[in-house]
Design an enzyme around this catalytic site. Sequence first.
Site, PDB file in Angstrom:
ATOM      1  N   ASN A 150       0.948  -1.842   0.203  1.00 37.84           N
ATOM      2  CA  ASN A 150      -0.145   0.491   0.281  1.00 37.84           C
ATOM      3  C   ASN A 150       0.868   1.069  -0.047  1.00 37.84           C
ATOM      4  O   ASN A 150       0.364   2.285  -0.358  1.00 37.84           O
ATOM      5  CB  ASN A 150      -1.385  -0.104   1.397  1.00 37.84           C
ATOM      6  CG  ASN A 150      -2.337  -0.288   0.960  1.00 37.84           C
ATOM      7  OD1 ASN A 150      -2.460  -0.300  -0.516  1.00 37.84           O
ATOM      8  ND2 ASN A 150      -2.901  -1.123   1.256  1.00 37.84           N
ATOM      9  N   HIS A 153      -8.464  -0.545   7.743  1.00 38.23           N
ATOM     10  CA  HIS A 153      -8.466  -1.206   7.830  1.00 38.23           C
ATOM     11  C   HIS A 153      -9.247  -2.105   6.889  1.00 38.23           C
ATOM     12  O   HIS A 153     -10.090  -2.269   6.370  1.00 38.23           O
ATOM     13  CB  HIS A 153      -9.584  -0.963   8.782  1.00 38.23           C
ATOM     14  CG  HIS A 153      -9.715  -2.591   9.734  1.00 38.23           C
ATOM     15  ND1 HIS A 153      -8.961  -2.654  10.476  1.00 38.23           N
ATOM     16  CD2 HIS A 153     -10.782  -3.444   9.812  1.00 38.23           C
ATOM     17  CE1 HIS A 153      -9.689  -4.149  11.577  1.00 38.23           C
ATOM     18  NE2 HIS A 153     -10.146  -4.147  10.548  1.00 38.23           N
ATOM     19  N   GLU A 181      -8.063  -2.318  -1.667  1.00 32.26           N
ATOM     20  CA  GLU A 181      -6.608  -1.026  -1.262  1.00 32.26           C
ATOM     21  C   GLU A 181      -6.182  -0.445  -2.259  1.00 32.26           C
ATOM     22  O   GLU A 181      -6.185   0.713  -2.434  1.00 32.26           O
ATOM     23  CB  GLU A 181      -6.082  -1.678  -0.392  1.00 32.26           C
ATOM     24  CG  GLU A 181      -6.568  -2.172   0.862  1.00 32.26           C
ATOM     25  CD  GLU A 181      -6.054  -3.040   1.940  1.00 32.26           C
ATOM     26  OE1 GLU A 181      -6.311  -3.517   2.631  1.00 32.26           O
ATOM     27  OE2 GLU A 181      -5.016  -3.500   1.404  1.00 32.26           O
TER      28      GLU A 181
END
Length: 193
Positions: A14, A104, A174
């Site tokens: 990420n 999350h 994500e």
Amino acid sequence: MKNLLLFASGNGTNAENIIRYFHLKKTARVVAVFTNNPKAGVIKRATALQVPVEVVSREDFRNPDILIGKIEKWHPDLLVLAGFLWKIPSELILRYPQRIINIHPALLPRFGGKGMYGSHVHEAVLAAGERKSGITIHYVNEKYDDGQIIFQAETEIAPEETPETLAQKIHQLEYNHFPQVVEYVLEGNLSKN
């Protein structure tokens, strides 16, 4: 140009995605990556993209003066937790109100809290018989996974889903959404929805 400071504890996919996204956009830049794990994969990823990395010890992290001093030298506009596993100290939250965001791997408020990260989350979601899971991007407050929700995205759970296949779906969400939501927050929008 605005400054982003990333916090990551693990592999760093990420973080790498955010670094690459803003390198192309030129509206903001990742000025540094902080990690609590001297063996984290994010170190190699950030270094390869010429982003400085700082390994923060538990002692420094728990000392507000030291931690804030280390952060302030980068003049961040936003702190972004990209797979960072330590709880953020309240002094840091007070210093950067509504300027710390986290991602999350579930649809909060369910499946959040201490110990709910990575495969633990996916196993709990499947054990509960959920039909959907997803990601939640939220502001950080004094409690784990409790801050104001900025953005959520969902994915269907197949009958034959495993924690590993669900993790792949969540990672794709994500990668698709996190950089853009960071950009929206930087621009002063509360939500991408």
